[in-house]
Design a protein around this motif. Structure first.
Motif, PDB file in Angstrom:
ATOM      1  N   GLU A 122      57.446  12.882  84.159  1.00 54.29           N
ATOM      2  CA  GLU A 122      57.972  11.632  84.986  1.00 54.29           C
ATOM      3  C   GLU A 122      58.622  10.648  83.978  1.00 54.29           C
ATOM      4  OE1 GLU A 122      54.851  10.674  87.799  1.00 54.29           O
ATOM      5  OE2 GLU A 122      54.098  12.591  87.694  1.00 54.29           O
ATOM      6  N   LEU A 123      59.663  10.422  84.166  1.00 51.33           N
ATOM      7  CA  LEU A 123      60.243   9.483  83.428  1.00 51.33           C
ATOM      8  C   LEU A 123      59.980   8.012  83.555  1.00 51.33           C
ATOM      9  CD1 LEU A 123      64.109  10.941  83.344  1.00 51.33           C
ATOM     10  CD2 LEU A 123      62.130  11.252  81.752  1.00 51.33           C
ATOM     11  N   TYR A 124      59.829   7.518  84.850  1.00 47.81           N
ATOM     12  CA  TYR A 124      59.535   6.340  85.278  1.00 47.81           C
ATOM     13  C   TYR A 124      58.030   6.261  85.918  1.00 47.81           C
ATOM     14  CZ  TYR A 124      64.472   5.408  84.466  1.00 47.81           C
ATOM     15  OH  TYR A 124      65.464   5.480  83.825  1.00 47.81           O
ATOM     16  N   ALA A 125      56.999   6.588  85.170  1.00 50.65           N
ATOM     17  CA  ALA A 125      55.720   6.838  85.826  1.00 50.65           C
ATOM     18  C   ALA A 125      54.884   5.533  85.978  1.00 50.65           C
ATOM     19  CB  ALA A 125      54.874   8.009  85.167  1.00 50.65           C
ATOM     20  N   THR A 126      54.823   4.591  84.889  1.00 53.54           N
ATOM     21  CA  THR A 126      54.082   3.742  84.910  1.00 53.54           C
ATOM     22  C   THR A 126      54.893   2.366  84.754  1.00 53.54           C
ATOM     23  OG1 THR A 126      52.193   4.842  83.963  1.00 53.54           O
ATOM     24  CG2 THR A 126      52.180   2.307  83.934  1.00 53.54           C
ATOM     25  N   PRO A 127      54.931   1.401  85.559  1.00 53.20           N
ATOM     26  CA  PRO A 127      55.667   0.045  85.423  1.00 53.20           C
ATOM     27  C   PRO A 127      55.112  -0.871  84.217  1.00 53.20           C
ATOM     28  CG  PRO A 127      55.124   0.316  87.610  1.00 53.20           C
ATOM     29  CD  PRO A 127      54.379   1.421  87.117  1.00 53.20           C
ATOM     30  N   VAL A 128      55.927  -1.064  83.361  1.00 55.23           N
ATOM     31  CA  VAL A 128      55.578  -1.936  82.199  1.00 55.23           C
ATOM     32  C   VAL A 128      55.889  -3.487  82.397  1.00 55.23           C
ATOM     33  CG1 VAL A 128      55.715  -2.233  79.620  1.00 55.23           C
ATOM     34  CG2 VAL A 128      55.559   0.054  80.775  1.00 55.23           C
ATOM     35  N   SER A 129      57.435  -3.624  82.498  1.00 55.89           N
ATOM     36  CA  SER A 129      57.666  -5.027  82.837  1.00 55.89           C
ATOM     37  C   SER A 129      59.066  -4.956  83.331  1.00 55.89           C
ATOM     38  CB  SER A 129      57.776  -5.835  81.156  1.00 55.89           C
ATOM     39  OG  SER A 129      58.900  -5.027  80.645  1.00 55.89           O
ATOM     40  N   ALA A 130      59.556  -6.362  83.865  1.00 54.77           N
ATOM     41  CA  ALA A 130      60.773  -6.394  84.300  1.00 54.77           C
ATOM     42  C   ALA A 130      61.335  -7.872  83.867  1.00 54.77           C
ATOM     43  CB  ALA A 130      60.633  -6.657  86.031  1.00 54.77           C
ATOM     44  N   THR A 131      62.763  -7.712  83.444  1.00 52.42           N
ATOM     45  CA  THR A 131      63.105  -9.214  82.913  1.00 52.42           C
ATOM     46  C   THR A 131      64.702  -9.212  83.531  1.00 52.42           C
ATOM     47  OG1 THR A 131      64.037  -7.886  81.133  1.00 52.42           O
ATOM     48  CG2 THR A 131      62.141  -9.133  80.755  1.00 52.42           C
ATOM     49  N   VAL A 132      65.268 -10.360  83.907  1.00 59.46           N
ATOM     50  CA  VAL A 132      66.403 -10.547  84.243  1.00 59.46           C
ATOM     51  C   VAL A 132      67.295 -10.787  82.899  1.00 59.46           C
ATOM     52  CG1 VAL A 132      68.031 -12.027  85.365  1.00 59.46           C
ATOM     53  CG2 VAL A 132      65.964 -11.688  86.475  1.00 59.46           C
ATOM     54  N   VAL A 133      68.185 -10.071  82.538  1.00 65.35           N
ATOM     55  CA  VAL A 133      69.049 -10.083  81.570  1.00 65.35           C
ATOM     56  C   VAL A 133      70.597 -10.764  81.928  1.00 65.35           C
ATOM     57  CG1 VAL A 133      70.329  -8.590  79.731  1.00 65.35           C
ATOM     58  CG2 VAL A 133      67.993  -8.083  80.673  1.00 65.35           C
ATOM     59  N   GLU A 134      70.930 -11.940  81.121  1.00 58.63           N
ATOM     60  CA  GLU A 134      71.982 -12.518  81.469  1.00 58.63           C
ATOM     61  C   GLU A 134      72.956 -12.065  80.391  1.00 58.63           C
ATOM     62  OE1 GLU A 134      73.874 -16.530  83.135  1.00 58.63           O
ATOM     63  OE2 GLU A 134      71.881 -16.435  82.752  1.00 58.63           O
ATOM     64  N   THR A 135      74.315 -11.540  80.795  1.00 58.72           N
ATOM     65  CA  THR A 135      75.424 -11.360  79.851  1.00 58.72           C
ATOM     66  C   THR A 135      76.552 -12.156  79.760  1.00 58.72           C
ATOM     67  OG1 THR A 135      76.416  -9.413  81.006  1.00 58.72           O
ATOM     68  CG2 THR A 135      74.701  -8.913  79.303  1.00 58.72           C
ATOM     69  N   THR A 136      76.988 -12.655  78.615  1.00 61.62           N
ATOM     70  CA  THR A 136      78.302 -13.230  78.864  1.00 61.62           C
ATOM     71  C   THR A 136      79.262 -12.590  78.043  1.00 61.62           C
ATOM     72  OG1 THR A 136      76.861 -15.239  78.717  1.00 61.62           O
ATOM     73  CG2 THR A 136      78.922 -15.704  78.304  1.00 61.62           C
ATOM     74  N   LYS A 137      80.619 -12.646  78.632  1.00 61.44           N
ATOM     75  CA  LYS A 137      81.801 -11.913  77.756  1.00 61.44           C
ATOM     76  C   LYS A 137      82.644 -13.039  77.396  1.00 61.44           C
ATOM     77  CE  LYS A 137      82.399  -8.083  80.723  1.00 61.44           C
ATOM     78  NZ  LYS A 137      83.201  -7.175  81.502  1.00 61.44           N
ATOM     79  N   THR A 138      82.761 -12.922  75.974  1.00 55.26           N
ATOM     80  CA  THR A 138      83.451 -14.093  75.399  1.00 55.26           C
ATOM     81  C   THR A 138      84.713 -13.184  74.574  1.00 55.26           C
ATOM     82  OG1 THR A 138      81.699 -15.308  74.647  1.00 55.26           O
ATOM     83  CG2 THR A 138      83.593 -15.593  73.518  1.00 55.26           C
ATOM     84  N   PRO A 139      85.826 -13.584  75.157  1.00 54.28           N
ATOM     85  CA  PRO A 139      87.189 -12.952  74.576  1.00 54.28           C
ATOM     86  C   PRO A 139      87.609 -13.322  73.223  1.00 54.28           C
ATOM     87  CG  PRO A 139      87.833 -14.843  76.162  1.00 54.28           C
ATOM     88  CD  PRO A 139      86.148 -14.848  76.170  1.00 54.28           C
ATOM     89  N   LEU A 140      87.941 -12.334  72.648  1.00 59.07           N
ATOM     90  CA  LEU A 140      88.481 -12.541  71.315  1.00 59.07           C
ATOM     91  C   LEU A 140      89.757 -13.159  71.072  1.00 59.07           C
ATOM     92  CD1 LEU A 140      87.536  -9.033  69.589  1.00 59.07           C
ATOM     93  CD2 LEU A 140      86.290 -11.101  69.438  1.00 59.07           C
ATOM     94  N   PRO A 141      90.042 -14.121  70.004  1.00 60.40           N
ATOM     95  CA  PRO A 141      91.278 -14.881  69.747  1.00 60.40           C
ATOM     96  C   PRO A 141      92.242 -13.856  69.760  1.00 60.40           C
ATOM     97  CG  PRO A 141      89.679 -15.541  68.290  1.00 60.40           C
ATOM     98  CD  PRO A 141      89.102 -14.339  68.808  1.00 60.40           C
ATOM     99  N   ALA A 142      93.464 -14.130  70.234  1.00 64.30           N
ATOM    100  CA  ALA A 142      94.616 -13.209  70.167  1.00 64.30           C
ATOM    101  C   ALA A 142      94.946 -12.876  68.736  1.00 64.30           C
ATOM    102  CB  ALA A 142      95.666 -13.604  70.829  1.00 64.30           C
ATOM    103  N   ALA A 143      95.103 -11.498  68.414  1.00 59.18           N
ATOM    104  CA  ALA A 143      95.268 -11.067  67.008  1.00 59.18           C
ATOM    105  C   ALA A 143      96.887 -11.701  66.582  1.00 59.18           C
ATOM    106  CB  ALA A 143      95.206  -9.692  66.772  1.00 59.18           C
ATOM    107  N   GLN A 144      97.101 -11.972  65.605  1.00 61.55           N
ATOM    108  CA  GLN A 144      98.420 -12.637  65.244  1.00 61.55           C
ATOM    109  C   GLN A 144      99.222 -11.486  64.221  1.00 61.55           C
ATOM    110  OE1 GLN A 144      98.566 -16.331  63.333  1.00 61.55           O
ATOM    111  NE2 GLN A 144      97.476 -17.331  65.166  1.00 61.55           N
ATOM    112  N   ALA A 145     100.285 -11.024  64.596  1.00 61.37           N
ATOM    113  CA  ALA A 145     101.032 -10.035  63.603  1.00 61.37           C
ATOM    114  C   ALA A 145     102.095 -10.619  62.528  1.00 61.37           C
ATOM    115  CB  ALA A 145     101.860  -9.095  64.656  1.00 61.37           C
TER     116      ALA A 145
END
Length: 74
Positions: free
Chosen positions: A51-74
């Motif tokens: 059983e993969l999810y047999a015993t509850p351990v913890s729960a957290t809310v994860v917040e992710t932020t996307k940050t664009p990379l600066p445009a590459a210059q040729a």
């Protein structure tokens, strides 16, 4: 983006994580643990008699932020 990360222990004593996107970020700890208990009781997630999810351990809310990379210059 906010996601709910649920941590369980399987019957093989290994830690398993389940990350759900687009969830209510105002979920309380009690509500999350109750949900995890119901999920574990269904015994829906199993692999080779483990059983993969047999015993509850913890729960957290994860917040992710996307940050664009600066445009590459040729």
């Amino acid at each position: 983006m906010k996601a709910l990360e649920l941590t369980f222990k399987g019957t093989d004593h290994r830690i398993k994580n389940l990350r759900l996107k687009y969830v209510n970020a105002d979920l309380t700890a009690d509500e999350a643990l109750e949900l995890m208990g119901k999920m574990a009781a269904t015994k829906l997630f199993a692999k080779q008699d483990v059983e993969l999810y047999a015993t509850p351990v913890s729960a957290t809310v994860v917040e992710t932020t996307k940050t664009p990379l600066p445009a590459a210059q040729a």
